[in-house]
Design an enzyme around this catalytic site. Structure first.
Site, PDB file in Angstrom:
ATOM      1  N   CYS A 132       0.773 -14.829  23.913  1.00 23.46           N
ATOM      2  CA  CYS A 132       0.824 -15.416  25.171  1.00 23.46           C
ATOM      3  C   CYS A 132      -0.217 -16.334  25.698  1.00 23.46           C
ATOM      4  CB  CYS A 132       1.212 -14.218  26.333  1.00 23.46           C
ATOM      5  SG  CYS A 132      -0.310 -13.550  27.123  1.00 23.46           S
ATOM      6  N   ASP A 172      10.855  -2.187  49.754  1.00 22.49           N
ATOM      7  CA  ASP A 172      10.711  -0.788  49.459  1.00 22.49           C
ATOM      8  C   ASP A 172      10.341  -0.141  51.033  1.00 22.49           C
ATOM      9  OD1 ASP A 172      10.661   1.684  48.541  1.00 22.49           O
ATOM     10  OD2 ASP A 172       8.722   1.300  47.381  1.00 22.49           O
ATOM     11  N   ASP A 183      14.144   7.165  51.633  1.00 21.69           N
ATOM     12  CA  ASP A 183      14.565   8.306  50.936  1.00 21.69           C
ATOM     13  C   ASP A 183      13.265   9.192  50.329  1.00 21.69           C
ATOM     14  OD1 ASP A 183      13.586   6.326  49.135  1.00 21.69           O
ATOM     15  OD2 ASP A 183      15.025   6.953  47.499  1.00 21.69           O
ATOM     16  N   CYS A 220      -1.328 -10.319  20.694  1.00 22.49           N
ATOM     17  CA  CYS A 220      -0.309 -11.101  21.478  1.00 22.49           C
ATOM     18  C   CYS A 220      -0.665 -12.515  21.294  1.00 22.49           C
ATOM     19  CB  CYS A 220      -0.291 -10.531  22.895  1.00 22.49           C
ATOM     20  SG  CYS A 220       0.754 -11.584  24.173  1.00 22.49           S
ATOM     21  N   CYS A 262      -3.566 -14.508  26.215  1.00 30.81           N
ATOM     22  CA  CYS A 262      -4.320 -14.260  25.085  1.00 30.81           C
ATOM     23  C   CYS A 262      -4.596 -15.404  24.167  1.00 30.81           C
ATOM     24  CB  CYS A 262      -3.258 -13.231  24.301  1.00 30.81           C
ATOM     25  SG  CYS A 262      -2.944 -11.732  25.221  1.00 30.81           S
TER      26      CYS A 262
HETATM   27 ZN   LIG Z   1      -0.930 -11.718  25.991  1.00 30.77          ZN
END
Ligand SMILES: [Zn+2]
Length: 575
Positions: A278, A93, A128, A276, A281
């Site tokens: 994942c 960027d 920009d 969650c 978690c």
């Molecule tokens: Zn998670």
């Protein structure tokens, strides 16, 4: 100017596409998410991102590198890939974000372009100027003019693929003008200045801005929704044709204890349960809250990314099977203001329906009154006008559907809350009547009359449904099991060709491509001379030569508009 950018479409649904982006020999499947790495405050290193999430592309900020003496020297000496320890695609960027935040930056457009050239960015940006949402019009206009001037400078000077920013604040006419100019000169177009709109939950404006940009650039351009990193909008933005997202949110949110989900943001402090499973978690559970600050931020950032990539996979699977509207119906109900995006989506329905596919593998679920706006409904209603029948059944939102069509997509897979009660309606129709109505629906009024009374229809022993159609011992059509779509063989194709005048149902190819198509090779976009606009992606089409001689039958891989705009890639998969 710039390096080459390849883009090949693998699957489509609504305006969305699963594509393969090729940047400097490296491949990225889209829609893709570029995690943003702050080189001064890395939460997770690019190496960790590559190892844990297998990310093919990261984004970092060239302006931050430029403004830090040590980092600048290292980037110039070793290149940005070595600096980051990442050998995938690196996008940079330009400092536009800082420009918006602080009002000015200590670099020039030319300097930041040259710097990105030198450090070897694969994808880079010019400076920009993102206008704020609802900026004074005169101000937004002035900023846009300067942005476009800088774009022209980048076109001349950049050695990287330019991630060309399209600005214009919330003024759709300015957005249209910017898109027209940027879309003409650049293959990667970035819808910029939308972070504020997203943060204010102005989803209706978001839809209008993205749709306006898309409608004013060629359809083969890759579209980056700049700064859109929240998974709750991935399905919406993808449906409108965005291919790239970037997320600084995973780390920024983590610093504030914000826990991302596919339906919104929660705060870790308020959580009594973690919705969650994942790796983060599952491992920590609520102990996540008890970790020391730095570790908590790291782990929460990992969770945020797991959720983001998980949602992206869900979106891709939905595109793959043609069920993106089903997913959208659920996601848009995550927040009342998201639901407000539906109305804007409906305003672009006619346009979106020209991009959508006409058939699919998935079920059509009636999930609420927004089904009215679904692009497949717009397309199906249009085709229902081709079919004459006295015996109909009500299927909201399609309206009155001929009983003869209940075995073809989307009606065959139609499920509504009262579907259970009408199992019996499938019985009373003769197969040949079904077949004729389906011919009309698929190819146009009168196509059904090409099926004479003496055909022999063979049904599948397993499903009992029609599978093969013979005329005088010759197979003239088969019906695909997944959607009961009619696949015409040579004899039926010839009859269709005779019945419908040029250019109906046709894709005409130039003489150079003809021998390859005769051999059964795919038709590529650049060889297509003309295409019938009434066709839709996934339709069965007649491939003809310049004298309208039938060469082959095939399946349309893109929409007619896309076939015209795409310089490369497959247009028709020939049988
Ligand atoms: Zn998670």
């Amino acid at each position: 100017m710039g390096s080459q950018l390849g883009f090949e479409v693998k699957a489509k649904d609504i305006g969305a596409r699963v594509g393969l982006l090729e940047v400097g020999g490296k491949k990225i499947e889209t829609p893709a998410l570029m995690p943003v790495v702050n080189p001064k405050r890395e939460v997770l290193s690019p190496r960790e991102l590559a190892e844990e999430f297998n990310v093919p592309v990261v984004m970092t900020n060239a302006y931050i590198l430029l403004r830090d003496e040590e980092l600048k020297k290292e980037a110039l000496d070793r290149g940005v890939h070595e600096l980051l320890g990442f050998d995938g695609v690196v996008a940079t960027d330009s400092g536009s974000f800082q420009l918006m935040q602080y009002g000015n930056v200590l670099t020039s457009n030319r300097e930041i372009i040259e710097f990105q050239n030198k450090i070897g960015s694969n994808i880079g940006s010019f400076l920009d100027i993102p206008s704020l949402p609802d900026a004074f019009r005169a101000r937004a206009e002035e900023q846009l003019d300067l942005t476009l001037e800088r774009a022209r400078e980048a076109k001349a000077e950049a050695d990287f693929i330019v991630n060309a920013g399209i600005q214009g604040s919330s003024y759709l006419d300015l957005r249209a003008r910017a898109a027209g100019e940027i879309g003409r000169d650049f293959r990667l177009c970035a819808v910029g200045g939308i972070v504020g709109i997203m943060e204010d939950y102005r989803f209706s404006d978001l839809v209008n801005i993205i749709a306006t940009v898309k409608r004013n650039i060629p359809l083969d351009r890759v579209v980056h929704a700049f700064g859109l990193g929240h998974p709750m909008v991935f399905s919406l933005a993808a449906a409108l044709g965005c291919d790239l997202f970037d997320s600084a949110a995973y780390a920024l949110y983590a610093r504030e204890g914000r826990y991302l989900t596919a339906t919104g943001t929660l705060h870790l402090d308020n959580l009594g349960y973690l919705p969650c499973c994942c790796p983060v978690c599952s491992r920590y559970g609520l102990e996540l809250k008890e970790l020391d600050k730095d570790e908590m931020v790291r782990e929460l950032a990992r969770h945020n990314l797991h959720v983001s990539f998980g949602e992206l996979e869900r979106v891709k699977q939905a595109i793959h099977e043609g069920s993106l509207w089903n997913l959208l119906s659920v996601r848009l109900r995550s927040h009342p203001l998201l639901l407000s995006a539906l109305e804007s989506l409906s305003e672009h329905g006619e346009w979106l329906s020209t991009l959508d596919r006409i058939t699919g593998k998935s079920s059509f679920y009636y999930l609420g009154p927004e089904a009215e706006y679904r692009t497949e409904v717009i397309n199906a209603r249009d085709r229902l006008r081709r079919v004459d029948s006295e015996r109909t059944i009500k299927m909201p939102p399609f309206g009155d559907v001929p009983l003869e069509l209940t075995s073809i997509y989307p009606f065959v897979s139609y499920m509504s809350p009262d579907s259970v009660e009408r199992e019996d309606v499938y019985a009373p129709v003769r197969d040949i009547e079904r077949l004729r109505a389906m011919m009309d629906y698929q190819f146009g009024s009168g196509a059904g009359s090409l099926i004479p009374e003496r055909v022999r229809i063979k049904n599948s022993r397993r499903t009992g449904r029609m599978r093969w159609v013979y005329l005088d011992g010759e197979l003239i059509a088969s019906l695909r099991a997944s959607d009961n779509w009619i696949i015409p063989k040579k004899e039926l194709a010839l009859r269709l060709h005779e019945r419908f005048p040029y250019p109906l149902l046709r894709v005409s190819v130039d003489d150079e491509a003809k021998p390859f198509v005769e051999e059964g090779r795919s038709v590529f976009c650049k060889f297509v001379l003309e295409i019938d606009d009434n066709l839709r992606c996934m339709d069965e089409v007649l491939v003809v030569d310049t004298d309208d001689n039938l060469i082959r039958v095939g399946t349309l891989h893109l929409s007619p508009g896309e076939v015209r705009d795409y310089g490369r890639g497959m247009a028709v998969r020939v049988r």
